[in-house]
Design an enzyme around this catalytic site. Structure first.
Site, PDB file in Angstrom:
ATOM      1  N   ASP A 195      -2.149   2.238  -4.694  1.00  0.00           N
ATOM      2  CA  ASP A 195      -3.366   2.715  -4.035  1.00  0.00           C
ATOM      3  C   ASP A 195      -4.471   1.674  -4.169  1.00  0.00           C
ATOM      4  O   ASP A 195      -4.425   0.774  -5.010  1.00  0.00           O
ATOM      5  CB  ASP A 195      -3.815   4.042  -4.657  1.00  0.00           C
ATOM      6  CG  ASP A 195      -2.810   5.159  -4.403  1.00  0.00           C
ATOM      7  OD1 ASP A 195      -2.101   5.081  -3.377  1.00  0.00           O
ATOM      8  OD2 ASP A 195      -2.715   6.080  -5.240  1.00  0.00           O
ATOM      9  N   HIS A 239       0.815  -1.214   0.000  1.00  0.00           N
ATOM     10  CA  HIS A 239       0.000   0.000   0.000  1.00  0.00           C
ATOM     11  C   HIS A 239       0.853   1.269   0.000  1.00  0.00           C
ATOM     12  O   HIS A 239       0.327   2.370  -0.233  1.00  0.00           O
ATOM     13  CB  HIS A 239      -0.922   0.009   1.219  1.00  0.00           C
ATOM     14  CG  HIS A 239      -2.186   0.777   1.012  1.00  0.00           C
ATOM     15  ND1 HIS A 239      -2.463   1.462  -0.143  1.00  0.00           N
ATOM     16  CD2 HIS A 239      -3.264   0.985   1.817  1.00  0.00           C
ATOM     17  CE1 HIS A 239      -3.634   2.050  -0.052  1.00  0.00           C
ATOM     18  NE2 HIS A 239      -4.140   1.774   1.143  1.00  0.00           N
TER      19      HIS A 239
END
Length: 480
Positions: free
Chosen positions: A455, A451
């Site tokens: 995204d 992450h």
């Protein structure tokens, strides 16, 4: 024969002279004459002391020292595991040892036929590239030298055991005689049998209540855990007896191999480094199953390999990575590294641990090419012949836990990559199709991604692209 007699006469004459024995005057000239005749024979006789010498078959000048193999640049050392021992005979190219490294096992074959004279490294010790490992005596007949020694040891052991058995025989005979005597004495003085217990007649009413057992005044003794009687359990087929659960109240410790320790370290490093997040989706496998049934015979006839479940997912992942290059990239400190190629690592479970051989340039491969390469890598993985080059690199990983019946799971990223796709088992479920409930074969898929770089929108879009390409491969051909 004449020389031995001459020596005997010479010794006799010398001994007679030392003792000072004087013979008669008539005999003295005769002895002197005989001595004068035998003196030349004695001088010409050469007395030699003979001795037997044992010659060894092995000539140390012929012993060669065998070096270990060269390692890849990314491997510096490994743990050696000997498959042969000192005194064993090996043929040319026969495996003598295996070196377990962080990534794979490196074989150590014999350069030529011969007998192992000495092991220079202990079993389980660390070795480096091209290190001297053992000494070999070349020769084709080294295997039969150990059998006479074994036979001789067995015969000597049997000879040593026979006198001991003769000496120990009187003890049982004396014990048997004593037991016989005791039995005869007991038979000569029989004792009267005890009177039978009184049995109440049927229907007789007892005059008093039966005795009640009183609880013990002292606490009952507890049995140690190690002394608890256990029932042995049958070891299942294919399970190592030293690792099996048999019911015995003990345990065993086994040293973990380097590959297992390396896998553990890499997985823990991934958890400590990446900000891992997992997103899920499900795939209707009806179209893929129907396509395999329809074209399986033609596919095998043309390409010589079956159309499996992996090639559609590998091709779909390559297509989705081309649409989402950031998933194919990696974050390296303060830089993002974008790769212009797609190398997909496929996780394969082996007895020694999890290995991930790599398919190179999947973006330009079709189903048949993927299946052929997967079959080749699978055979090498099961036989333990994967080279380090087969597992280096990789920009994306696919793990198929469905072959073991997995229904759901969250895979861990394989560094230095940024995402991994987890496949699971196919199970029938009731799903809505055009507003009507139908039973369809459904597979759950999971995408774990870093992450920090990827995204949520990009991860979900990427996974949905894989779902679409598997359910309907025509979108890849039309580049939709």
């Amino acid at each position: 024969m004449l020389g031995r007699r001459a020596v005997s006469v010479h010794r006799f004459l010398s001994r007679t002279a030392r003792q000072g024995v004087t013979a008669a005057s008539s005999v003295q000239p005769t002895l002197q004459a005989k001595a004068s005749l035998l003196e030349p024979l004695v001088q010409n006789v050469r007395i030699t002391s003979t001795a037997t010498f044992h010659t060894s078959v092995i000539r140390m000048s012929d012993v060669i020292t065998v070096d270990g193999p060269a390692f890849a640049e990314s491997i510096s050392e490994g743990d050696i595991r000997w498959l042969k021992q000192k005194g064993d005979h090996v043929n040319e190219d026969e495996l003598v040892a295996e070196i377990e490294t962080d990534k794979t096992s490196v074989e150590v074959p014999a350069p030529q036929a011969g007998t192992i004279v000495e092991l220079l490294v202990e079993d389980g010790a660390k070795v480096t590239a091209k290190q001297k490992l053992y000494k070999l005596q070349p020769g084709a007949g080294g295997g039969s030298s150990a059998s006479p020694a074994k036979d001789e040891s067995k015969s000597s052991a049997a000879a040593a055991a026979s006198p001991a058995s003769v000496k120990n025989d009187p003890a049982p005979s004396s014990a048997s005689s004593s037991s016989t005597a005791s039995q005869s004495s007991s038979a000569s003085s029989p004792s009267s049998p005890p009177p039978p217990p009184h049995k109440p007649a049927a229907g007789e009413i007892p005059k008093s209540a039966p005795p009640v057992a009183r609880p013990p005044s002292t606490p009952s003794s507890s049995t140690p855990v190690g002394a608890v009687p256990v029932t042995r359990v049958t070891v299942p087929k294919g399970v190592d007896p030293s690792h099996a659960i048999t019911g015995a109240r003990d345990e065993v410790r086994v040293k973990a191999n380097r590959m297992r320790m390396r896998i553990a370290q890499r997985l823990k490093d991934a958890q400590n480094t990446y900000a891992m997040l997992t997103t899920f989706n499900e795939i209707d496998m009806s179209s893929l199953i129907e396509m395999r049934k329809t074209y399986q015979k033609e596919f095998v006839a043309k390409h010589g390999v079956k159309l499996g479940m992996m090639s559609p997912f590998v091709r779909a992942a390559a297509y989705a990575l081309q649409e989402s290059p950031v998933v194919n990239a990696v974050l390296d400190e303060n830089e993002i590294v974008y790769r212009h190629f797609v190398d997909i690592s496929v996780a394969v479970a082996t007895p020694k641990g999890l290995v991930v051989p790599v398919l190179r340039n999947v973006e330009s491969m079709n189903y048949a090419q993927i299946e052929l390469e997967l079959a080749n890598l699978g055979v090498k993985a099961r036989e333990g012949k994967l080279a380090v080059e087969d597992m280096e690199g990789g920009t994306f990983t696919i793990s198929n836990g469905g072959v073991f019946g997995s229904m759901f799971g969250t895979p861990i990223i394989n560094p230095p990559q940024s995402a991994i796709l987890g496949m699971h088992g196919v199970f029938d479920r009731v799903v809505p199709v055009n507003g009507k409930p139908e039973i369809r074969p459904i597979m759950q898929i999971a995408l774990t991604y870093d992450h920090r770089l990827i995204d949520g929108r990009e991860a979900v879009t990427f996974l949905k692209k894989i779902k679409t390409a598997v359910e309907d491969p025509r979108v890849m051909f039309m580049n939709l």
